[in-house]
Design a protein around this motif. Structure first.
Motif, PDB file in Angstrom:
ATOM      1  N   ILE A  12      56.833  38.706  43.052  1.00  0.00           N
ATOM      2  CA  ILE A  12      57.920  39.338  43.801  1.00  0.00           C
ATOM      3  C   ILE A  12      59.110  39.619  42.898  1.00  0.00           C
ATOM      4  O   ILE A  12      59.763  40.663  42.976  1.00  0.00           O
ATOM      5  N   ASN A  13      59.400  38.664  41.992  1.00  0.00           N
ATOM      6  CA  ASN A  13      60.576  38.780  41.140  1.00  0.00           C
ATOM      7  C   ASN A  13      60.325  39.557  39.862  1.00  0.00           C
ATOM      8  O   ASN A  13      61.214  39.675  39.019  1.00  0.00           O
ATOM      9  N   ALA A  14      59.095  40.072  39.696  1.00  0.00           N
ATOM     10  CA  ALA A  14      58.786  40.821  38.480  1.00  0.00           C
ATOM     11  C   ALA A  14      59.706  42.027  38.377  1.00  0.00           C
ATOM     12  O   ALA A  14      59.989  42.696  39.365  1.00  0.00           O
ATOM     13  N   PRO A  15      60.234  42.335  37.150  1.00  0.00           N
ATOM     14  CA  PRO A  15      61.201  43.421  36.976  1.00  0.00           C
ATOM     15  C   PRO A  15      60.702  44.768  37.485  1.00  0.00           C
ATOM     16  O   PRO A  15      61.472  45.561  38.011  1.00  0.00           O
ATOM     17  N   MET A  16      59.392  45.049  37.341  1.00  0.00           N
ATOM     18  CA  MET A  16      58.861  46.344  37.764  1.00  0.00           C
ATOM     19  C   MET A  16      58.526  46.375  39.246  1.00  0.00           C
ATOM     20  O   MET A  16      58.205  47.408  39.789  1.00  0.00           O
ATOM     21  N   ASN A  17      58.630  45.253  39.904  1.00  0.00           N
ATOM     22  CA  ASN A  17      58.252  45.177  41.318  1.00  0.00           C
ATOM     23  C   ASN A  17      59.290  44.410  42.122  1.00  0.00           C
ATOM     24  O   ASN A  17      59.020  43.337  42.640  1.00  0.00           O
ATOM     25  N   PRO A  18      60.528  44.901  42.196  1.00  0.00           N
ATOM     26  CA  PRO A  18      61.542  44.184  42.956  1.00  0.00           C
ATOM     27  C   PRO A  18      61.170  44.134  44.424  1.00  0.00           C
ATOM     28  O   PRO A  18      60.679  45.097  44.995  1.00  0.00           O
ATOM     29  N   SER A  19      61.443  43.007  45.036  1.00  0.00           N
ATOM     30  CA  SER A  19      61.107  42.865  46.456  1.00  0.00           C
ATOM     31  C   SER A  19      61.882  41.717  47.048  1.00  0.00           C
ATOM     32  O   SER A  19      62.177  40.726  46.384  1.00  0.00           O
ATOM     33  N   THR A  20      62.224  41.836  48.324  1.00  0.00           N
ATOM     34  CA  THR A  20      62.895  40.756  49.038  1.00  0.00           C
ATOM     35  C   THR A  20      61.977  40.149  50.071  1.00  0.00           C
ATOM     36  O   THR A  20      62.400  39.375  50.909  1.00  0.00           O
ATOM     37  N   VAL A  21      60.701  40.523  50.021  1.00  0.00           N
ATOM     38  CA  VAL A  21      59.747  40.054  51.022  1.00  0.00           C
ATOM     39  C   VAL A  21      59.150  38.726  50.601  1.00  0.00           C
ATOM     40  O   VAL A  21      58.714  38.558  49.468  1.00  0.00           O
ATOM     41  N   ASP A  22      59.123  37.784  51.521  1.00  0.00           N
ATOM     42  CA  ASP A  22      58.485  36.505  51.258  1.00  0.00           C
ATOM     43  C   ASP A  22      56.987  36.637  51.431  1.00  0.00           C
ATOM     44  O   ASP A  22      56.518  37.135  52.448  1.00  0.00           O
ATOM     45  N   ASN A  33      41.524  42.469  42.036  1.00  0.00           N
ATOM     46  CA  ASN A  33      41.625  43.858  42.504  1.00  0.00           C
ATOM     47  C   ASN A  33      41.669  43.986  44.030  1.00  0.00           C
ATOM     48  O   ASN A  33      41.687  45.106  44.547  1.00  0.00           O
ATOM     49  N   GLU A  34      41.687  42.858  44.733  1.00  0.00           N
ATOM     50  CA  GLU A  34      41.839  42.913  46.190  1.00  0.00           C
ATOM     51  C   GLU A  34      43.305  43.135  46.511  1.00  0.00           C
ATOM     52  O   GLU A  34      44.196  42.734  45.753  1.00  0.00           O
ATOM     53  N   LYS A 175      46.068  42.028  43.408  1.00  0.00           N
ATOM     54  CA  LYS A 175      45.822  41.063  42.335  1.00  0.00           C
ATOM     55  C   LYS A 175      45.082  41.747  41.184  1.00  0.00           C
ATOM     56  O   LYS A 175      43.987  42.293  41.371  1.00  0.00           O
ATOM     57  N   ARG A 176      45.693  41.709  39.992  1.00  0.00           N
ATOM     58  CA  ARG A 176      45.092  42.302  38.808  1.00  0.00           C
ATOM     59  C   ARG A 176      45.253  41.356  37.627  1.00  0.00           C
ATOM     60  O   ARG A 176      46.356  40.882  37.347  1.00  0.00           O
ATOM     61  N   GLU A 177      44.142  41.091  36.988  1.00  0.00           N
ATOM     62  CA  GLU A 177      44.105  40.178  35.847  1.00  0.00           C
ATOM     63  C   GLU A 177      44.739  38.833  36.186  1.00  0.00           C
ATOM     64  O   GLU A 177      45.457  38.238  35.396  1.00  0.00           O
ATOM     65  N   GLY A 178      44.462  38.395  37.414  1.00  0.00           N
ATOM     66  CA  GLY A 178      44.932  37.083  37.841  1.00  0.00           C
ATOM     67  C   GLY A 178      46.361  37.033  38.304  1.00  0.00           C
ATOM     68  O   GLY A 178      46.843  35.982  38.731  1.00  0.00           O
ATOM     69  N   LEU A 179      47.090  38.141  38.229  1.00  0.00           N
ATOM     70  CA  LEU A 179      48.502  38.160  38.625  1.00  0.00           C
ATOM     71  C   LEU A 179      48.694  39.066  39.835  1.00  0.00           C
ATOM     72  O   LEU A 179      48.002  40.074  40.002  1.00  0.00           O
ATOM     73  N   LEU A 180      49.648  38.686  40.664  1.00  0.00           N
ATOM     74  CA  LEU A 180      49.965  39.485  41.844  1.00  0.00           C
ATOM     75  C   LEU A 180      50.972  40.563  41.495  1.00  0.00           C
ATOM     76  O   LEU A 180      51.955  40.310  40.803  1.00  0.00           O
ATOM     77  N   GLN A 181      50.726  41.757  41.980  1.00  0.00           N
ATOM     78  CA  GLN A 181      51.667  42.862  41.815  1.00  0.00           C
ATOM     79  C   GLN A 181      52.014  43.408  43.189  1.00  0.00           C
ATOM     80  O   GLN A 181      51.146  43.511  44.060  1.00  0.00           O
TER      81      GLN A 181
END
Length: 346
Positions: A12-22, A33-34, A175-181
């Motif tokens: 959620i806090n990733a610079p390229m993916n700002p979000s305020t959603v929990d 990839n799901e 989920k890509r390469e084990g990380l959430l986007q």
């Protein structure tokens, strides 16, 4: 659980993916990839979004009142296919070959598959884009359920008024390469609800009233849309003028109209009015003088539309089902077209 929460927080806090959603722990249990979608909490509080849900729930409950079915929450009450089955059977007047009660997930999905296939058979020939599937409906995806219900309501011309231009912000977690986007997309649920009535009148001129509603920024809307939305005080004047116009001719048969939306709904007055305006007798075997069923009323209105085209008018933008369903705006459109051509006929 802590690791999963931290993973979600980092995404959620990733610079390229700002979000305020929990993102809840269960939302991070994704395979590679799901992806999973959820509605932004702020969108859920949008008054138009809430109104859309309320209108659809009220409509479903009204349709299924004889089944003693009461829907309170769309995603919880529609996911297993039971209510959708009853709703489609009632709207389409057909019986689906499915089990009445299914408790297992497999049984529920099989029922959903049958119901949705029947829905697709109805919608696809009319150009509807299918934005739902068995997994999304059974997974209680509210966006998919809303897309389905809006399509059904508009296809069957439900006697309801859906709020226009309802959109929601949807958070997509992948989920890509084990990380959430996470990404955000805007999902449009309704545009203008008068599909099939796309016309543009620069003004309404009825009786002594001249109402200008031309808007070059909204060519898909017509004067009646603006009349209903922004000038309801003029509505009574327009209705009164149209009533005067139709009674001028119907009085020759000792008939009188006081309520436009109800007295034209069975098509009888429309057929008789066309005969009077064009000065011919309409054989009684061509229409139902005392229609009893919905189909008979639709036949009458459709026949009246044919007479209008024979008289040189363009095919009415309103659908016969709209007039039968007591849609005042549709009835006014039809009568206004008659008024513009026959206002000087004695």
């Amino acid at each position: 659980v802590s690791d999963l929460q931290e993973e979600g927080k980092n995404a959620i806090n990733a610079p390229m993916n700002p979000s305020t959603v929990d993102i809840h722990p269960e939302d991070t249990l994704l395979e590679e990839n799901e992806e999973r979608t959820m509605i932004d909490p702020n969108s859920k509080e949008d008054p138009k979004f809430k109104e859309l849900i309320k209108v659809l729930i009220d409509w479903i409950n009204d349709v299924l009142v004889e089944e003693r079915i009461i829907v309170k929450q769309l995603e919880e009450d529609l996911y297993d296919g039971q209510v959708l089955q009853k709703l489609l059977e009632k709207l389409a007047d057909r019986k689906l070959n499915v089990a009445e009660v299914t408790q297992s997930e497999i049984g529920q999905k099989q029922k959903l598959q049958t119901v949705l296939e029947a829905v697709h058979d109805l919608l696809r020939p009319h150009g509807w884009t299918i934005k739902w599937n068995v997994d999304s409906i059974h997974g209680k995806n509210l966006i998919s359920i809303l897309h389905l219900l809006v399509a059904l309501a508009m296809h069957f011309r439900a006697p309801i008024r859906l709020p226009e231009h309802v959109s929601v912000q949807v958070v997509v977690v992948r989920k890509r390469e084990g990380l959430l986007q996470t990404t955000h997309v805007t999902e449009e649920l309704t545009t203008t609800t008068d599909l099939g009535h796309i016309t543009c009148f620069p003004y309404l001129a009825v009786g002594d009233v001249l109402i200008s509603f031309f808007s070059p920024l909204q060519p898909e809307r017509d004067a009646f849309d603006t009349l209903f939305d922004h000038a309801p005080d003029k509505l009574s004047v327009v209705k009164k003028s149209l009533i005067t116009f139709v009674n001028k001719h119907l009085n020759k048969l000792n008939l009188e109209v006081t309520e436009l939306e109800t007295q034209f709904a069975d098509g009888v007055y429309l057929v008789l009015l066309m005969g009077l305006l064009e000065d011919y007798f309409v054989p009684l075997h061509n229409f139902y003088l005392t229609p009893e069923s919905f189909d008979q009323k639709v036949h009458n209105v459709s026949f009246a539309f044919e007479l209008m085209q024979d008289g040189g008018l363009k095919k009415p933008k309103a659908r016969p089902e709209d007039v039968v369903n007591l849609d005042l705006k549709s009835t006014l459109r039809v009568l206004y077209n008659l008024f513009t051509k026959y206002k000087n006929v004695e």
